[in-house]
Design a protein around this motif. Structure first.
Motif, PDB file in Angstrom:
ATOM      1  N   PHE A  46      50.329 -81.614 -85.872  1.00 22.51           N
ATOM      2  CA  PHE A  46      50.252 -81.112 -86.957  1.00 22.51           C
ATOM      3  C   PHE A  46      50.212 -79.558 -86.155  1.00 22.51           C
ATOM      4  N   ARG A  47      48.731 -79.211 -85.620  1.00 20.09           N
ATOM      5  CA  ARG A  47      48.406 -78.592 -85.362  1.00 20.09           C
ATOM      6  C   ARG A  47      48.709 -76.973 -84.926  1.00 20.09           C
ATOM      7  N   ASP A  48      50.080 -77.042 -84.139  1.00 18.52           N
ATOM      8  CA  ASP A  48      50.985 -76.077 -83.840  1.00 18.52           C
ATOM      9  C   ASP A  48      51.305 -75.228 -85.207  1.00 18.52           C
ATOM     10  N   ASP A  49      50.805 -74.815 -86.140  1.00 22.85           N
ATOM     11  CA  ASP A  49      50.945 -74.456 -87.438  1.00 22.85           C
ATOM     12  C   ASP A  49      50.946 -72.461 -87.092  1.00 22.85           C
ATOM     13  N   TRP A  50      52.652 -72.559 -87.371  1.00 23.84           N
ATOM     14  CA  TRP A  50      52.621 -70.887 -87.210  1.00 23.84           C
ATOM     15  C   TRP A  50      52.738 -70.268 -88.377  1.00 23.84           C
ATOM     16  N   LEU A  51      52.120 -70.709 -90.000  1.00 26.00           N
ATOM     17  CA  LEU A  51      52.520 -70.137 -90.701  1.00 26.00           C
ATOM     18  C   LEU A  51      50.832 -69.806 -90.959  1.00 26.00           C
ATOM     19  N   ASN A  52      49.977 -70.950 -91.088  1.00 29.44           N
ATOM     20  CA  ASN A  52      48.822 -70.719 -91.906  1.00 29.44           C
ATOM     21  C   ASN A  52      47.967 -70.262 -90.314  1.00 29.44           C
ATOM     22  N   GLY A  53      48.852 -69.992 -88.838  1.00 32.37           N
ATOM     23  CA  GLY A  53      48.233 -69.056 -87.886  1.00 32.37           C
ATOM     24  C   GLY A  53      48.269 -67.722 -88.409  1.00 32.37           C
ATOM     25  N   TRP A  54      49.531 -67.152 -89.308  1.00 32.28           N
ATOM     26  CA  TRP A  54      50.136 -65.879 -89.320  1.00 32.28           C
ATOM     27  C   TRP A  54      49.075 -65.675 -90.648  1.00 32.28           C
ATOM     28  N   ASN A  61      56.942 -74.218 -87.298  1.00 39.54           N
ATOM     29  CA  ASN A  61      57.311 -73.866 -85.316  1.00 39.54           C
ATOM     30  C   ASN A  61      57.603 -73.481 -85.274  1.00 39.54           C
ATOM     31  N   SER A  62      58.092 -73.073 -84.311  1.00 35.68           N
ATOM     32  CA  SER A  62      59.828 -73.470 -83.338  1.00 35.68           C
ATOM     33  C   SER A  62      60.936 -74.652 -83.997  1.00 35.68           C
ATOM     34  N   THR A  63      60.229 -76.265 -83.906  1.00 40.27           N
ATOM     35  CA  THR A  63      61.347 -76.812 -84.291  1.00 40.27           C
ATOM     36  C   THR A  63      61.835 -76.740 -85.968  1.00 40.27           C
ATOM     37  N   SER A  64      60.988 -75.533 -86.502  1.00 46.25           N
ATOM     38  CA  SER A  64      61.448 -75.564 -87.767  1.00 46.25           C
ATOM     39  C   SER A  64      62.418 -74.064 -87.868  1.00 46.25           C
ATOM     40  N   LEU A  65      62.622 -73.381 -86.936  1.00 50.94           N
ATOM     41  CA  LEU A  65      62.662 -72.315 -86.411  1.00 50.94           C
ATOM     42  C   LEU A  65      63.979 -71.611 -87.531  1.00 50.94           C
ATOM     43  N   LEU A  66      64.819 -71.792 -86.640  1.00 50.31           N
ATOM     44  CA  LEU A  66      66.175 -71.777 -87.196  1.00 50.31           C
ATOM     45  C   LEU A  66      66.433 -72.342 -88.943  1.00 50.31           C
ATOM     46  N   ARG A  67      65.615 -73.191 -89.360  1.00 48.63           N
ATOM     47  CA  ARG A  67      66.465 -73.473 -90.551  1.00 48.63           C
ATOM     48  C   ARG A  67      64.932 -72.995 -91.655  1.00 48.63           C
ATOM     49  N   VAL A  68      64.523 -72.561 -91.384  1.00 49.03           N
ATOM     50  CA  VAL A  68      63.220 -71.448 -92.205  1.00 49.03           C
ATOM     51  C   VAL A  68      64.233 -69.866 -91.983  1.00 49.03           C
ATOM     52  N   PHE A  69      64.541 -69.827 -90.681  1.00 42.79           N
ATOM     53  CA  PHE A  69      65.799 -68.431 -90.836  1.00 42.79           C
ATOM     54  C   PHE A  69      66.799 -68.737 -92.237  1.00 42.79           C
ATOM     55  N   GLN A  70      67.405 -69.176 -92.404  1.00 43.67           N
ATOM     56  CA  GLN A  70      68.272 -69.947 -92.918  1.00 43.67           C
ATOM     57  C   GLN A  70      69.111 -69.652 -94.256  1.00 43.67           C
ATOM     58  N   ALA A  71      66.751 -70.052 -94.320  1.00 45.63           N
ATOM     59  CA  ALA A  71      65.903 -70.089 -95.518  1.00 45.63           C
ATOM     60  C   ALA A  71      65.882 -68.745 -96.402  1.00 45.63           C
ATOM     61  N   ASP A  86      49.932 -78.861 -74.872  1.00 46.29           N
ATOM     62  CA  ASP A  86      49.968 -80.538 -74.916  1.00 46.29           C
ATOM     63  C   ASP A  86      50.250 -80.491 -76.324  1.00 46.29           C
ATOM     64  N   LEU A  87      50.061 -79.765 -77.568  1.00 46.81           N
ATOM     65  CA  LEU A  87      50.862 -80.037 -79.036  1.00 46.81           C
ATOM     66  C   LEU A  87      51.758 -79.499 -79.230  1.00 46.81           C
ATOM     67  N   GLN A  88      52.860 -78.387 -78.787  1.00 40.83           N
ATOM     68  CA  GLN A  88      53.978 -77.765 -78.982  1.00 40.83           C
ATOM     69  C   GLN A  88      55.215 -78.466 -77.983  1.00 40.83           C
ATOM     70  N   PRO A  89      56.401 -78.016 -78.624  1.00 36.59           N
ATOM     71  CA  PRO A  89      57.622 -78.171 -77.474  1.00 36.59           C
ATOM     72  C   PRO A  89      57.156 -76.793 -76.058  1.00 36.59           C
ATOM     73  N   TYR A 139      61.575 -74.396 -74.574  1.00 34.73           N
ATOM     74  CA  TYR A 139      62.501 -74.641 -76.215  1.00 34.73           C
ATOM     75  C   TYR A 139      62.010 -73.926 -77.422  1.00 34.73           C
ATOM     76  N   ILE A 140      60.879 -73.308 -77.311  1.00 29.41           N
ATOM     77  CA  ILE A 140      60.584 -72.456 -78.373  1.00 29.41           C
ATOM     78  C   ILE A 140      60.997 -71.143 -77.512  1.00 29.41           C
ATOM     79  N   ARG A 141      61.503 -70.666 -76.359  1.00 26.16           N
ATOM     80  CA  ARG A 141      61.668 -68.979 -76.656  1.00 26.16           C
ATOM     81  C   ARG A 141      63.323 -69.362 -76.744  1.00 26.16           C
ATOM     82  N   ASP A 142      63.901 -70.462 -76.188  1.00 27.58           N
ATOM     83  CA  ASP A 142      65.691 -71.165 -76.482  1.00 27.58           C
ATOM     84  C   ASP A 142      65.401 -70.771 -78.458  1.00 27.58           C
ATOM     85  N   GLN A 143      64.903 -71.161 -78.938  1.00 27.43           N
ATOM     86  CA  GLN A 143      64.655 -71.276 -80.431  1.00 27.43           C
ATOM     87  C   GLN A 143      64.792 -70.321 -80.860  1.00 27.43           C
ATOM     88  N   VAL A 144      63.775 -68.992 -80.362  1.00 30.85           N
ATOM     89  CA  VAL A 144      63.533 -67.999 -80.832  1.00 30.85           C
ATOM     90  C   VAL A 144      64.578 -66.911 -80.249  1.00 30.85           C
TER      91      VAL A 144
END
Length: 425
Positions: free
Chosen positions: A139-147, A278-288, A380-383, A387-392
């Motif tokens: 779960f360490r690829d955590d953009w929310l708490n890092g930000w 993180n990047s895997t949830s970005l489209l969903r969070v954007f839509q929310a 090693d603990l992220q996509p 993939y990250i670039r494509d989602q962003v």
């Protein structure tokens, strides 16, 4: 609700990030992790007393809470309160010492009390104390708490929950439609989860995404919520045992019940809850966020109409500036209506108050995530970076076509919103 407990995919030690990524994070499906995922957490020993059956170490929790003794407590509303229009539960601030004392003494006033959204980890960090839990690698690829950390120790999305048996967190979707993980330190929980594909059926009018949501899945009026029978068939019900961790993907509505223990039926249930994206949830969070903005726009439609009339009067009267002055002039030069700058400002302020963030904060979070993803030590603990670039880029493309994004780019309110991210990708 007559759904029987089911089994979720169960991930046992050794834990593979690639397994979690491919089978749960990317397809957005829940799972359970065995006790080994968090067995090294200090809070398993410091928050609990060692005798059997295990119980809350009240003096330690009070010492961690320190002088700021108030916590957010949910309690059942009284019959009189419900007659006066209160919800089934009431949230109020109470002293932690009082709540723990009611439980310890077995007082009936303690029944139904539930401490929620307790920012104990944040408070602990402010005091310079050692962390009482460490985010597991999966779960360490955590953009929310890092930000959040870039803004200082003002806020986080890490919570302690502590509730008496039979208390409930009613049906909801997590903040920003983010992911979460929840670990039971003491006690058991029953989770009832619904996939995003059927979330519309949980509303009074399935075609209206902001119509009334079912509150308690145990007491559903089928004549009001006509989609319930179909939604119920897709429900995932799981019993989370002590020490286990559940992954709740973003967008999954869920209800959580604290279950009494057969060996200690009055023992409170204690858990660590942690929201992240993180990047895997970005489209969903954007839509929310888009949905939240649209809801705010609907709620103050009269303000937009007033601004249109105001600027039309000033145009006819020959005035070149109105409230917003230079920003509105720049908006006009960009081919936008001059009132739109003021309108977007009003909406963004409202969505920040109502939902906790707007476009500036969203893109600040994304910028942090993109920059952090370039660090070789975390890759090693992220996509994969591709993939990250494509989602962003998908989110940037959707954002740049929005009217409010055009307004923000034309004004000092947000001329750099999204631009830094674009350069970095």
């Amino acid at each position: 609700m007559d759904c029987q407990p089911q089994s979720l995919p169960y991930l046992s030690y050794p834990f593979s990030y690639q397994d979690f990524l491919l089978n749960h994070l990317l397809p957005n499906t829940p799972c359970l992790f065995s006790r080994q995922l968090t067995s090294s957490w200090p809070c398993f020993s410091s928050f609990l007393l060692p005798h059997s059956p295990r119980s809350i170490n009240a003096p330690h929790l009070l010492a961690l809470q320190g002088s700021s003794n108030l916590v957010s407590v949910h309690r059942p509303s009284t019959p009189l309160e419900r007659e006066e229009g209160e919800a089934a539960t009431v949230c109020e601030e109470r002293r932690l010492e009082e709540v723990l004392g009611l439980w310890e003494d077995g007082k009936k006033e303690g029944k139904g009390l539930y401490v929620k959204d307790w920012h104990l980890a944040l408070q602990n960090e402010r005091e310079g104390e050692k962390e009482f839990y460490e985010t597991p690698g999966v779960f360490r690829d955590d953009w929310l708490n890092g930000w959040c950390r870039t803004k200082g120790l003002e806020d986080d999305f890490k919570f302690v929950y502590l509730g008496s048996p039979n208390t409930t967190t009613h049906l909801h979707r997590d903040v920003y439609s983010s992911n979460s993980f929840s670990t039971n330190l003491l006690g058991r929980k029953r989770w009832t989860l619904f996939p995003p594909s059927h979330s519309h059926l949980l509303r009074r009018f399935p075609d209206l995404p902001r119509s009334q949501l079912i509150s308690d899945v145990r007491e559903v009026d089928k004549s009001v919520f006509r989609g319930w029978e179909e939604a119920r068939k897709k429900a995932v019900v799981v019993i989370q045992e002590e020490g286990e961790t559940i992954f709740v993907p973003g967008g999954w509505y869920h209800q959580v019940e604290n279950l009494p223990s057969s060996s200690s039926p009055t023992q409170p249930i204690l858990s660590i809850n942690h929201n992240w994206l993180n990047s895997t949830s970005l489209l969903r969070v954007f839509q929310a966020l888009v949905d939240d903005i649209e809801a705010c726009e609907e709620s103050i439609e009269d303000v937009r109409e007033m601004l249109v009339v105001q600027y039309e009067r000033e145009r006819v009267g020959g005035r070149s500036e109105a409230k917003g002055g230079e920003e509105n002039v720049r908006a006009g030069e960009a081919g936008l209506e001059k009132w739109e700058a003021e309108w977007v400002r009003e909406v963004q302020e409202l969505v920040k108050m109502d939902s906790g963030w707007g476009w500036e904060e969203f893109w600040g979070c994304v910028e942090w995530g993109v920059e952090n993803s370039l660090d070789p030590s975390v890759q090693d603990l992220q996509p994969p970076l591709s993939y990250i670039r494509d989602q962003v880029n998908l989110v940037l493309e959707s954002y740049e076509g929005r009217r409010d994004a055009m307004v923000l780019r034309s004004t000092s309110m947000g001329s750099t919103v999204g631009e830094t991210v674009k350069r970095k990708t």
